[in-house]
Write a protein that holds these residues in place. Structure first.
Motif, short mmCIF file in Angstrom:
data_model
loop_
_atom_site.label_atom_id
_atom_site.label_comp_id
_atom_site.label_asym_id
_atom_site.label_seq_id
_atom_site.Cartn_x
_atom_site.Cartn_y
_atom_site.Cartn_z
N UNK A 1 0.72 -1.21 -0.02
CA UNK A 1 -0.02 0.03 0.04
C UNK A 1 0.77 1.15 0.05
N UNK A 2 1.66 1.32 0.89
CA UNK A 2 2.44 2.55 1.08
C UNK A 2 3.54 2.96 -0.08
N UNK A 3 3.86 1.83 -0.39
CA UNK A 3 5.09 1.72 -1.50
C UNK A 3 4.37 2.42 -2.83
N UNK A 4 3.24 1.64 -3.09
CA UNK A 4 2.40 2.05 -4.21
C UNK A 4 1.97 3.34 -4.07
N UNK A 5 1.70 4.21 -2.99
CA UNK A 5 1.32 5.19 -2.71
C UNK A 5 2.45 6.38 -3.02
N UNK A 6 3.50 5.77 -2.63
CA UNK A 6 4.74 6.80 -2.89
C UNK A 6 4.88 6.98 -4.59
N UNK A 7 4.73 5.79 -5.19
CA UNK A 7 4.93 5.78 -6.60
C UNK A 7 3.73 6.75 -7.45
N UNK A 8 2.89 6.82 -6.87
CA UNK A 8 1.62 7.64 -7.22
C UNK A 8 2.00 9.14 -7.08
N UNK A 9 2.64 9.50 -5.74
CA UNK A 9 2.80 10.74 -5.31
C UNK A 9 3.90 11.32 -6.33
N UNK A 10 4.91 10.42 -6.35
CA UNK A 10 6.05 10.79 -7.20
C UNK A 10 5.66 11.19 -8.69
N UNK A 11 4.71 10.49 -9.16
CA UNK A 11 4.13 10.80 -10.50
C UNK A 11 2.94 11.98 -10.57
N UNK A 12 2.71 12.53 -9.45
CA UNK A 12 1.44 13.29 -9.57
C UNK A 12 1.87 14.42 -10.12
N UNK A 13 2.98 14.87 -9.98
CA UNK A 13 3.52 16.24 -10.67
C UNK A 13 3.48 16.10 -12.15
N UNK A 14 3.42 14.95 -12.87
CA UNK A 14 3.46 14.58 -14.12
C UNK A 14 2.38 14.21 -14.71
N UNK A 15 1.22 14.18 -13.79
CA UNK A 15 -0.05 13.47 -14.18
C UNK A 15 -0.42 14.53 -15.23
N UNK A 16 -1.16 13.97 -16.29
CA UNK A 16 -1.79 14.68 -17.38
C UNK A 16 -0.93 15.16 -18.37
N UNK A 17 0.49 14.96 -18.14
CA UNK A 17 1.51 15.48 -19.10
C UNK A 17 1.35 14.24 -20.38
N UNK A 18 2.14 14.88 -21.44
CA UNK A 18 2.06 13.75 -22.61
C UNK A 18 2.37 12.39 -22.20
N UNK A 19 1.87 11.50 -22.61
CA UNK A 19 2.19 9.93 -22.38
C UNK A 19 1.76 9.49 -20.73
N UNK A 20 1.31 10.64 -20.09
CA UNK A 20 1.06 10.06 -18.67
C UNK A 20 -0.39 10.07 -18.51
N UNK A 44 -4.20 11.30 -9.35
CA UNK A 44 -5.05 11.33 -10.58
C UNK A 44 -6.44 12.44 -10.38
N UNK A 45 -6.75 12.60 -9.25
CA UNK A 45 -7.79 13.18 -8.89
C UNK A 45 -9.16 12.43 -9.55
N UNK A 46 -10.00 13.01 -10.21
CA UNK A 46 -11.21 12.37 -10.25
C UNK A 46 -11.25 11.18 -11.64
#
Length: 86
Positions: A1-20, A44-46
């Motif tokens: 759970x927490x490891x996966x949450x960390x991966x999501x948090x690291x990617x949050x700044x790139x969410x919605x960018x090209x190919x993201x 990812x929000x909504x």
């Protein structure tokens, strides 16, 4: 759970960018998955869908945090099939 949450948090700044990814699904069945639910929503929000799998040992907090609860693996298969049909 927490490891996966960390991966999501690291990617949050790139969410919605090209190919993201802009949408994501996380399937969980215990307390450790709540952190992953929160990380996916933060990234990812909504576009996040948090699916809880009900069993005899399902913690109440997971039921509160999930967007949708299903019964066991048969319920997961039904949801996945429905997503593929859309």
């Amino acid at each position: 759970g927490r490891g996966v949450a960390g991966l999501f948090a690291a990617a949050a700044g790139d969410a919605g960018g090209p190919g993201r990814p802009t949408k994501g699904l996380y399937i969980g069945d215990d307390e450790t998955d709540i952190d992953a639910f929160n990380g996916l929503r933060e990234a990812l929000g909504d576009g996040a869908l948090c699916l809880g799998v009900r069993s005899d040992e399902t913690p109440p907090e997971l039921e509160r945090q999930a967007d949708l609860m299903v019964d066991g693996t048969a319920g997961v298969r039904k949801v996945l099939r429905g997503l593929l049909d859309d």
